[in-house]
Scaffold this motif. Sequence first.
Motif, PDB file in Angstrom:
ATOM      1  N   ALA A  10     -14.364   4.771 -22.908  1.00  0.00           N
ATOM      2  CA  ALA A  10     -14.338   5.321 -22.034  1.00  0.00           C
ATOM      3  C   ALA A  10     -13.169   6.475 -21.310  1.00  0.00           C
ATOM      4  CB  ALA A  10     -14.353   4.388 -21.117  1.00  0.00           C
ATOM      5  N   LYS A  11     -13.489   7.254 -21.131  1.00  0.00           N
ATOM      6  CA  LYS A  11     -12.506   9.065 -21.163  1.00  0.00           C
ATOM      7  C   LYS A  11     -12.585   8.504 -20.138  1.00  0.00           C
ATOM      8  CE  LYS A  11     -13.642  10.902 -25.211  1.00  0.00           C
ATOM      9  NZ  LYS A  11     -14.295  12.232 -26.077  1.00  0.00           N
ATOM     10  N   ASN A  12     -10.979   8.621 -19.130  1.00  0.00           N
ATOM     11  CA  ASN A  12     -10.560   8.650 -18.047  1.00  0.00           C
ATOM     12  C   ASN A  12      -9.325  10.248 -17.564  1.00  0.00           C
ATOM     13  OD1 ASN A  12      -8.661   7.362 -18.894  1.00  0.00           O
ATOM     14  ND2 ASN A  12      -9.120   5.005 -17.141  1.00  0.00           N
ATOM     15  N   LEU A  26      -9.722   6.575 -12.204  1.00  0.00           N
ATOM     16  CA  LEU A  26      -8.729   5.754 -12.256  1.00  0.00           C
ATOM     17  C   LEU A  26      -7.814   5.873 -10.977  1.00  0.00           C
ATOM     18  CD1 LEU A  26      -6.976   4.282 -14.355  1.00  0.00           C
ATOM     19  CD2 LEU A  26      -6.334   6.638 -15.363  1.00  0.00           C
ATOM     20  N   ILE A  27      -7.604   7.003 -10.336  1.00  0.00           N
ATOM     21  CA  ILE A  27      -7.177   7.407  -9.250  1.00  0.00           C
ATOM     22  C   ILE A  27      -7.315   6.386  -8.892  1.00  0.00           C
ATOM     23  CG2 ILE A  27      -6.029   8.735  -7.573  1.00  0.00           C
ATOM     24  CD1 ILE A  27      -5.967  11.339  -9.439  1.00  0.00           C
ATOM     25  N   ALA A  28      -8.449   6.112  -8.137  1.00  0.00           N
ATOM     26  CA  ALA A  28      -9.039   5.646  -7.244  1.00  0.00           C
ATOM     27  C   ALA A  28      -8.383   3.566  -7.522  1.00  0.00           C
ATOM     28  CB  ALA A  28     -10.402   5.421  -6.635  1.00  0.00           C
ATOM     29  N   THR A  29      -8.628   3.273  -8.410  1.00  0.00           N
ATOM     30  CA  THR A  29      -8.749   2.069  -9.150  1.00  0.00           C
ATOM     31  C   THR A  29      -7.053   1.416  -8.813  1.00  0.00           C
ATOM     32  OG1 THR A  29     -10.245   2.211 -10.392  1.00  0.00           O
ATOM     33  CG2 THR A  29      -8.666   0.326 -10.799  1.00  0.00           C
ATOM     34  N   VAL A  30      -6.161   2.115  -9.013  1.00  0.00           N
ATOM     35  CA  VAL A  30      -4.005   2.538  -8.984  1.00  0.00           C
ATOM     36  C   VAL A  30      -4.144   2.547  -7.766  1.00  0.00           C
ATOM     37  CG1 VAL A  30      -1.958   3.116  -9.771  1.00  0.00           C
ATOM     38  CG2 VAL A  30      -4.466   3.778 -11.447  1.00  0.00           C
ATOM     39  N   LEU A  34      -2.481  -0.825  -5.598  1.00  0.00           N
ATOM     40  CA  LEU A  34      -1.578  -0.662  -5.217  1.00  0.00           C
ATOM     41  C   LEU A  34      -1.786  -1.180  -3.137  1.00  0.00           C
ATOM     42  CD1 LEU A  34       0.047   1.832  -6.957  1.00  0.00           C
ATOM     43  CD2 LEU A  34       1.251  -0.480  -6.576  1.00  0.00           C
ATOM     44  N   ARG A  35      -2.522  -0.158  -2.856  1.00  0.00           N
ATOM     45  CA  ARG A  35      -2.391  -0.792  -1.829  1.00  0.00           C
ATOM     46  C   ARG A  35      -3.171  -2.079  -0.990  1.00  0.00           C
ATOM     47  NH1 ARG A  35      -2.939  -0.547   3.201  1.00  0.00           N
ATOM     48  NH2 ARG A  35      -3.075   0.553   4.605  1.00  0.00           N
ATOM     49  N   SER A  36      -4.282  -2.540  -1.948  1.00  0.00           N
ATOM     50  CA  SER A  36      -5.232  -3.878  -1.427  1.00  0.00           C
ATOM     51  C   SER A  36      -3.135  -5.485  -2.026  1.00  0.00           C
ATOM     52  CB  SER A  36      -6.331  -4.919  -2.200  1.00  0.00           C
ATOM     53  OG  SER A  36      -5.330  -4.324  -3.484  1.00  0.00           O
ATOM     54  N   GLY A  37      -2.421  -4.817  -2.539  1.00  0.00           N
ATOM     55  CA  GLY A  37      -1.211  -6.290  -2.728  1.00  0.00           C
ATOM     56  C   GLY A  37      -1.116  -6.646  -1.895  1.00  0.00           C
ATOM     57  N   PRO A  38      -0.009  -7.387  -2.025  1.00  0.00           N
ATOM     58  CA  PRO A  38       1.076  -7.583  -1.246  1.00  0.00           C
ATOM     59  C   PRO A  38       1.212  -6.798   0.142  1.00  0.00           C
ATOM     60  CG  PRO A  38       1.226  -8.550  -3.012  1.00  0.00           C
ATOM     61  CD  PRO A  38       0.491  -7.767  -3.051  1.00  0.00           C
ATOM     62  N   ARG A  39       1.214  -6.482   1.416  1.00  0.00           N
ATOM     63  CA  ARG A  39       2.207  -5.772   2.434  1.00  0.00           C
ATOM     64  C   ARG A  39       2.853  -5.077   1.909  1.00  0.00           C
ATOM     65  NH1 ARG A  39      -0.226  -2.940   5.907  1.00  0.00           N
ATOM     66  NH2 ARG A  39       0.382  -2.263   7.131  1.00  0.00           N
ATOM     67  N   PRO A  40       3.601  -6.099   1.855  1.00  0.00           N
ATOM     68  CA  PRO A  40       5.681  -5.527   1.244  1.00  0.00           C
ATOM     69  C   PRO A  40       5.295  -5.089   0.097  1.00  0.00           C
ATOM     70  CG  PRO A  40       5.594  -7.986   2.168  1.00  0.00           C
ATOM     71  CD  PRO A  40       4.092  -7.783   1.772  1.00  0.00           C
ATOM     72  N   PRO A 149       7.687   3.166   7.156  1.00  0.00           N
ATOM     73  CA  PRO A 149       6.433   3.737   7.263  1.00  0.00           C
ATOM     74  C   PRO A 149       4.928   3.794   7.442  1.00  0.00           C
ATOM     75  CG  PRO A 149       7.558   1.365   6.374  1.00  0.00           C
ATOM     76  CD  PRO A 149       8.143   2.025   7.266  1.00  0.00           C
ATOM     77  N   THR A 150       4.863   4.192   8.171  1.00  0.00           N
ATOM     78  CA  THR A 150       4.035   4.456   9.527  1.00  0.00           C
ATOM     79  C   THR A 150       2.517   5.217   8.435  1.00  0.00           C
ATOM     80  OG1 THR A 150       5.107   7.076   9.995  1.00  0.00           O
ATOM     81  CG2 THR A 150       5.292   4.156  11.423  1.00  0.00           C
ATOM     82  N   ASN A 151       3.164   6.185   7.393  1.00  0.00           N
ATOM     83  CA  ASN A 151       1.575   7.019   6.525  1.00  0.00           C
ATOM     84  C   ASN A 151       0.762   5.534   5.754  1.00  0.00           C
ATOM     85  OD1 ASN A 151      -0.100   8.430   6.339  1.00  0.00           O
ATOM     86  ND2 ASN A 151       0.756   9.646   5.523  1.00  0.00           N
ATOM     87  N   LEU A 152       0.085   4.419   6.215  1.00  0.00           N
ATOM     88  CA  LEU A 152      -0.111   3.443   5.608  1.00  0.00           C
ATOM     89  C   LEU A 152      -1.284   4.453   4.808  1.00  0.00           C
ATOM     90  CD1 LEU A 152      -0.234   0.757   8.175  1.00  0.00           C
ATOM     91  CD2 LEU A 152       1.525   1.731   6.711  1.00  0.00           C
ATOM     92  N   GLY A 153      -2.428   5.072   4.795  1.00  0.00           N
ATOM     93  CA  GLY A 153      -2.832   5.706   4.821  1.00  0.00           C
ATOM     94  C   GLY A 153      -4.762   5.224   4.487  1.00  0.00           C
ATOM     95  N   PRO A 154      -5.594   5.657   3.559  1.00  0.00           N
ATOM     96  CA  PRO A 154      -6.800   4.743   3.918  1.00  0.00           C
ATOM     97  C   PRO A 154      -6.306   3.248   3.419  1.00  0.00           C
ATOM     98  CG  PRO A 154      -6.893   6.565   2.227  1.00  0.00           C
ATOM     99  CD  PRO A 154      -5.718   6.613   2.607  1.00  0.00           C
ATOM    100  N   GLU A 155      -7.385   2.604   3.816  1.00  0.00           N
ATOM    101  CA  GLU A 155      -7.042   1.157   3.103  1.00  0.00           C
ATOM    102  C   GLU A 155      -7.777   1.073   1.699  1.00  0.00           C
ATOM    103  OE1 GLU A 155      -7.726  -2.591   5.242  1.00  0.00           O
ATOM    104  OE2 GLU A 155      -7.631  -1.473   6.933  1.00  0.00           O
ATOM    105  N   ARG A 156      -8.617   2.096   1.070  1.00  0.00           N
ATOM    106  CA  ARG A 156      -9.576   1.588   0.148  1.00  0.00           C
ATOM    107  C   ARG A 156     -10.252   3.456  -0.036  1.00  0.00           C
ATOM    108  NH1 ARG A 156     -10.612  -0.994  -3.631  1.00  0.00           N
ATOM    109  NH2 ARG A 156     -12.883  -1.170  -5.044  1.00  0.00           N
ATOM    110  N   LEU A 157      -9.869   3.835  -0.972  1.00  0.00           N
ATOM    111  CA  LEU A 157     -10.425   5.158  -1.512  1.00  0.00           C
ATOM    112  C   LEU A 157     -11.917   4.742  -2.551  1.00  0.00           C
ATOM    113  CD1 LEU A 157      -7.803   7.252  -2.645  1.00  0.00           C
ATOM    114  CD2 LEU A 157      -8.535   7.434  -0.712  1.00  0.00           C
TER     115      LEU A 157
END
Length: 167
Positions: A10-12, A26-30, A34-40, A149-157
């Motif tokens: 699977a070429k990505n 691939l970018i969304a998965t990474v 990161l975003r859904s891992g431990p908040r700190p 760190p106030t620019n949290l970005g979207p919770e999910r892409l």
Amino acid sequence: MIEPAYYLGAKNDQHPSKYIGPGEELIATVYNALRSGPRPQWLSTMLIILYDEHGGTYDHVPPPQAVPPDSISTSPFNFDRYGVRVPAVIVSPYIQPQTVLRPPVGAPFPFDHTSVLATLRKRFTLGAPLTKRDEVAPDLESVLSLEQPTNLGPERLSAGDASWFAR
């Protein structure tokens, strides 16, 4: 460091003349990992998406002179010029929304791939530069302009969702 699959299975990757959807996934998965891992963890993350080429698009700015990595002659190309400009995306809760990072006016050297090395060396006190090129490379620290760190970005892409660029 995550390298996409270029040839097997699977070429990505997002190289020109290929469908870039799997690269977007691939970018969304990474990002989502990161975003859904431990908040700190997310609050101390700097995700750098760095491309290795310009995608075949014409660049009107000629590559400037560069500091060669070492004194070994590799004629006819002595690595004394930067290459064409390539895209990069940096994501962090410490980056002001809609930031475009450019070197300061009059800076002697542009950002390049060795800026990542310079940033890692500085952030983690890793010691001497590997080459003369990364010795003079500007680090990416200036993009981290928010005090908190106030620019949290979207919770999910989702793949193909470019709305996060506007944040």
